[in-house]
Motif scaffolding. Structure first.
Motif, PDB file in Angstrom:
ATOM      1  N   TYR A 115      37.441  48.642  53.936  1.00 22.65           N
ATOM      2  CA  TYR A 115      36.457  49.413  53.187  1.00 22.65           C
ATOM      3  C   TYR A 115      37.008  49.816  51.812  1.00 22.65           C
ATOM      4  CZ  TYR A 115      33.008  52.935  52.006  1.00 22.65           C
ATOM      5  OH  TYR A 115      32.034  53.654  51.366  1.00 22.65           O
ATOM      6  N   LYS A 116      38.249  50.288  51.787  1.00 23.35           N
ATOM      7  CA  LYS A 116      38.875  50.640  50.507  1.00 23.35           C
ATOM      8  C   LYS A 116      40.385  50.540  50.636  1.00 23.35           C
ATOM      9  CE  LYS A 116      38.806  55.582  51.523  1.00 23.35           C
ATOM     10  NZ  LYS A 116      38.349  56.924  51.054  1.00 23.35           N
ATOM     11  N   THR A 117      41.060  50.590  49.526  1.00 23.15           N
ATOM     12  CA  THR A 117      42.520  50.528  49.365  1.00 23.15           C
ATOM     13  C   THR A 117      43.075  49.229  49.947  1.00 23.15           C
ATOM     14  OG1 THR A 117      42.968  51.849  51.364  1.00 23.15           O
ATOM     15  CG2 THR A 117      42.697  53.024  49.291  1.00 23.15           C
ATOM     16  N   LYS A 118      44.046  49.348  50.853  1.00 22.02           N
ATOM     17  CA  LYS A 118      44.732  48.157  51.332  1.00 22.02           C
ATOM     18  C   LYS A 118      44.707  48.109  52.853  1.00 22.02           C
ATOM     19  CE  LYS A 118      49.343  46.030  51.487  1.00 22.02           C
ATOM     20  NZ  LYS A 118      50.758  46.164  51.063  1.00 22.02           N
ATOM     21  N   VAL A 119      44.478  46.911  53.365  1.00 21.11           N
ATOM     22  CA  VAL A 119      44.529  46.670  54.792  1.00 21.11           C
ATOM     23  C   VAL A 119      45.457  45.484  55.034  1.00 21.11           C
ATOM     24  CG1 VAL A 119      43.193  46.100  56.867  1.00 21.11           C
ATOM     25  CG2 VAL A 119      42.137  47.470  55.048  1.00 21.11           C
ATOM     26  N   THR A 120      46.290  45.589  56.044  1.00 23.73           N
ATOM     27  CA  THR A 120      47.211  44.492  56.365  1.00 23.73           C
ATOM     28  C   THR A 120      47.192  44.231  57.857  1.00 23.73           C
ATOM     29  OG1 THR A 120      48.664  45.015  54.508  1.00 23.73           O
ATOM     30  CG2 THR A 120      49.611  43.733  56.285  1.00 23.73           C
ATOM     31  N   ASN A 121      47.193  42.943  58.223  1.00 24.86           N
ATOM     32  CA  ASN A 121      47.371  42.585  59.619  1.00 24.86           C
ATOM     33  C   ASN A 121      48.423  41.474  59.696  1.00 24.86           C
ATOM     34  OD1 ASN A 121      46.036  40.181  59.022  1.00 24.86           O
ATOM     35  ND2 ASN A 121      44.072  40.908  59.854  1.00 24.86           N
ATOM     36  N   GLU A 122      48.512  40.825  60.824  1.00 24.11           N
ATOM     37  CA  GLU A 122      49.595  39.861  61.026  1.00 24.11           C
ATOM     38  C   GLU A 122      49.426  38.585  60.220  1.00 24.11           C
ATOM     39  OE1 GLU A 122      47.569  41.046  63.248  1.00 24.11           O
ATOM     40  OE2 GLU A 122      46.489  39.404  64.235  1.00 24.11           O
ATOM     41  N   VAL A 123      48.250  38.340  59.682  1.00 25.16           N
ATOM     42  CA  VAL A 123      48.046  37.086  58.954  1.00 25.16           C
ATOM     43  C   VAL A 123      47.738  37.269  57.472  1.00 25.16           C
ATOM     44  CG1 VAL A 123      47.272  35.865  61.012  1.00 25.16           C
ATOM     45  CG2 VAL A 123      45.594  36.979  59.549  1.00 25.16           C
ATOM     46  N   ALA A 124      47.256  38.433  57.046  1.00 25.43           N
ATOM     47  CA  ALA A 124      46.814  38.591  55.661  1.00 25.43           C
ATOM     48  C   ALA A 124      46.809  40.053  55.248  1.00 25.43           C
ATOM     49  CB  ALA A 124      45.410  38.014  55.500  1.00 25.43           C
ATOM     50  N   SER A 125      46.654  40.248  53.936  1.00 29.40           N
ATOM     51  CA  SER A 125      46.413  41.578  53.384  1.00 29.40           C
ATOM     52  C   SER A 125      45.142  41.534  52.558  1.00 29.40           C
ATOM     53  CB  SER A 125      47.580  42.022  52.502  1.00 29.40           C
ATOM     54  OG  SER A 125      48.759  42.183  53.265  1.00 29.40           O
ATOM     55  N   LEU A 126      44.485  42.662  52.505  1.00 31.32           N
ATOM     56  CA  LEU A 126      43.255  42.793  51.726  1.00 31.32           C
ATOM     57  C   LEU A 126      43.416  43.975  50.783  1.00 31.32           C
ATOM     58  CD1 LEU A 126      40.315  41.992  51.166  1.00 31.32           C
ATOM     59  CD2 LEU A 126      39.633  43.463  53.070  1.00 31.32           C
ATOM     60  N   PHE A 127      43.274  43.703  49.482  1.00 29.82           N
ATOM     61  CA  PHE A 127      43.402  44.731  48.467  1.00 29.82           C
ATOM     62  C   PHE A 127      42.032  45.029  47.878  1.00 29.82           C
ATOM     63  CE2 PHE A 127      47.977  44.753  48.344  1.00 29.82           C
ATOM     64  CZ  PHE A 127      48.334  43.480  48.756  1.00 29.82           C
ATOM     65  N   ILE A 128      41.666  46.298  47.875  1.00 27.10           N
ATOM     66  CA  ILE A 128      40.370  46.729  47.363  1.00 27.10           C
ATOM     67  C   ILE A 128      40.603  47.849  46.356  1.00 27.10           C
ATOM     68  CG2 ILE A 128      38.072  47.581  47.988  1.00 27.10           C
ATOM     69  CD1 ILE A 128      38.724  46.649  50.894  1.00 27.10           C
ATOM     70  N   PRO A 129      40.236  47.643  45.075  1.00 29.42           N
ATOM     71  CA  PRO A 129      40.453  48.691  44.083  1.00 29.42           C
ATOM     72  C   PRO A 129      39.498  49.857  44.300  1.00 29.42           C
ATOM     73  CG  PRO A 129      39.229  46.860  43.132  1.00 29.42           C
ATOM     74  CD  PRO A 129      39.632  46.437  44.515  1.00 29.42           C
ATOM     75  N   ALA A 130      39.748  50.915  43.575  1.00 28.12           N
ATOM     76  CA  ALA A 130      38.977  52.140  43.780  1.00 28.12           C
ATOM     77  C   ALA A 130      37.478  51.951  43.551  1.00 28.12           C
ATOM     78  CB  ALA A 130      39.510  53.244  42.864  1.00 28.12           C
ATOM     79  N   ASP A 131      37.097  51.120  42.578  1.00 31.92           N
ATOM     80  CA  ASP A 131      35.662  50.942  42.314  1.00 31.92           C
ATOM     81  C   ASP A 131      34.997  49.992  43.308  1.00 31.92           C
ATOM     82  OD1 ASP A 131      35.930  48.663  39.428  1.00 31.92           O
ATOM     83  OD2 ASP A 131      36.440  48.413  41.531  1.00 31.92           O
ATOM     84  N   ARG A 132      35.769  49.312  44.128  1.00 33.07           N
ATOM     85  CA  ARG A 132      35.289  48.412  45.185  1.00 33.07           C
ATOM     86  C   ARG A 132      34.421  47.269  44.676  1.00 33.07           C
ATOM     87  NH1 ARG A 132      33.605  49.439  50.311  1.00 33.07           N
ATOM     88  NH2 ARG A 132      31.550  50.185  49.597  1.00 33.07           N
ATOM     89  N   LYS A 133      34.451  46.966  43.414  1.00 36.02           N
ATOM     90  CA  LYS A 133      33.623  45.894  42.864  1.00 36.02           C
ATOM     91  C   LYS A 133      34.263  44.527  43.034  1.00 36.02           C
ATOM     92  CE  LYS A 133      31.212  48.823  39.536  1.00 36.02           C
ATOM     93  NZ  LYS A 133      29.926  48.763  40.259  1.00 36.02           N
ATOM     94  N   SER A 134      35.454  44.503  43.550  1.00 30.80           N
ATOM     95  CA  SER A 134      36.110  43.243  43.850  1.00 30.80           C
ATOM     96  C   SER A 134      37.070  43.467  44.999  1.00 30.80           C
ATOM     97  CB  SER A 134      36.867  42.706  42.629  1.00 30.80           C
ATOM     98  OG  SER A 134      37.951  43.566  42.336  1.00 30.80           O
ATOM     99  N   SER A 135      37.585  42.371  45.549  1.00 29.85           N
ATOM    100  CA  SER A 135      38.611  42.460  46.588  1.00 29.85           C
ATOM    101  C   SER A 135      39.463  41.201  46.512  1.00 29.85           C
ATOM    102  CB  SER A 135      37.996  42.625  47.980  1.00 29.85           C
ATOM    103  OG  SER A 135      37.146  41.545  48.291  1.00 29.85           O
ATOM    104  N   THR A 136      40.700  41.313  46.973  1.00 35.36           N
ATOM    105  CA  THR A 136      41.609  40.170  46.938  1.00 35.36           C
ATOM    106  C   THR A 136      42.226  39.950  48.310  1.00 35.36           C
ATOM    107  OG1 THR A 136      42.140  40.539  44.606  1.00 35.36           O
ATOM    108  CG2 THR A 136      43.690  39.219  45.887  1.00 35.36           C
ATOM    109  N   LEU A 137      42.033  38.753  48.815  1.00 38.95           N
ATOM    110  CA  LEU A 137      42.668  38.337  50.056  1.00 38.95           C
ATOM    111  C   LEU A 137      44.015  37.730  49.708  1.00 38.95           C
ATOM    112  CD1 LEU A 137      42.478  37.651  53.159  1.00 38.95           C
ATOM    113  CD2 LEU A 137      41.654  35.404  52.420  1.00 38.95           C
ATOM    114  N   SER A 138      45.078  38.214  50.323  1.00 36.55           N
ATOM    115  CA  SER A 138      46.414  37.710  50.057  1.00 36.55           C
ATOM    116  C   SER A 138      46.974  37.056  51.316  1.00 36.55           C
ATOM    117  CB  SER A 138      47.336  38.846  49.592  1.00 36.55           C
ATOM    118  OG  SER A 138      48.630  38.347  49.316  1.00 36.55           O
ATOM    119  N   LEU A 139      47.349  35.784  51.183  1.00 36.00           N
ATOM    120  CA  LEU A 139      47.955  35.039  52.295  1.00 36.00           C
ATOM    121  C   LEU A 139      49.423  34.802  51.955  1.00 36.00           C
ATOM    122  CD1 LEU A 139      45.129  32.362  52.705  1.00 36.00           C
ATOM    123  CD2 LEU A 139      45.410  34.454  54.028  1.00 36.00           C
TER     124      LEU A 139
END
Lengths: 112, 112
Positions: A51-75
């Motif tokens: 939903y916001k900020t950063k989420v990490t699990n065993e396969v990837a990370s998800l970065f969401i900036p404060a305005d939430r208008k974009s997101s980045t999947l990191s492998l």
């Protein structure tokens, strides 16, 4: 429905970190961001959700900036088996009746 | 752990024939969905069932009907198949608030 925009394709090499960015300028307050991976001849497979900020699990990370208008999947440290299409979805997961719209996805090619 | 099971995996029809695609999930999920995916494109929602006993139209419902037979099963029917309905059909289910969708491996349908 919040529309998403992703790069059509990306190339990478084994062992590199890959970042795929998704734009969702009209994301609503109750919307979550979900990423799926799809291999040929298979259904999409859930990777990560946030939903916001950063989420990490065993396969990837998800970065969401404060305005939430974009997101980045990191492998991290991709391998040949990560070659697939990656979809970013935005929608209100609190409501089972809400439709989730799949865009065209990003075709990731990992090279040796 | 079967997850979401779709039958058949492949089918060829003639224009005007009828066909029912079957979907069953063993995860006790409340919501179920039918999507179609055309070559090189993302998934488009045809119909969904937020809970047992309810069904609603998605983005591309024309030419299709659905039945939520019970909590486990959600079928998709083509009453009079048309070549434009040649596609890969995916069924998905979702457990509850904030949960992602889980997909089957699809039914590949060709209409001649």
């Amino acid at each position: 429905l919040a529309k998403t925009t992703q790069p059509i394709s990306m190339d990478s090499y084994e062992g590199q970190e890959v970042n795929i960015t998704c734009s969702h300028n009209n994301i609503a307050t109750n919307d979550y961001i979900t990423w799926y991976q799809q291999f040929p001849s298979q259904g999409p497979r859930f990777i990560i959700q946030g939903y916001k900020t950063k989420v990490t699990n065993e396969v990837a990370s998800l970065f969401i900036p404060a305005d939430r208008k974009s997101s980045t999947l990191s492998l991290p440290r991709v391998s040949l088996s990560d070659t697939a299409v990656y979809y970013c979805l935005v929608g209100d997961l609190n409501n089972a009746g809400n439709m989730l719209t799949f865009g065209g996805g990003t075709r990731l090619m990992v090279k040796p | 752990n079967a997850g979401v099971t779709q039958t058949p995996k492949f089918q060829v029809l003639k224009t005007g024939q009828s066909m029912t695609l079957q979907c069953a999930q063993d995860m006790n999920h409340n919501s179920m969905y039918w999507y179609r995916q055309d070559p090189g494109m993302g998934l488009r929602l045809i119909y969904y069932s937020a809970s047992e006993g309810t069904t609603d139209k998605g983005e591309v419902p024309n030419g299709y009907n659905v039945s939520r037979l019970n909590k486990r099963e959600f079928s998709l029917r083509l009453e009079s198949a048309a070549p434009s309905q040649t596609s890969v059909y995916f069924c998905a289910s979702r457990g509850g608030v904030g949960q992602p969708q889980h997909f089957g491996d699809g039914t590949r349908l060709s209409i001649l």
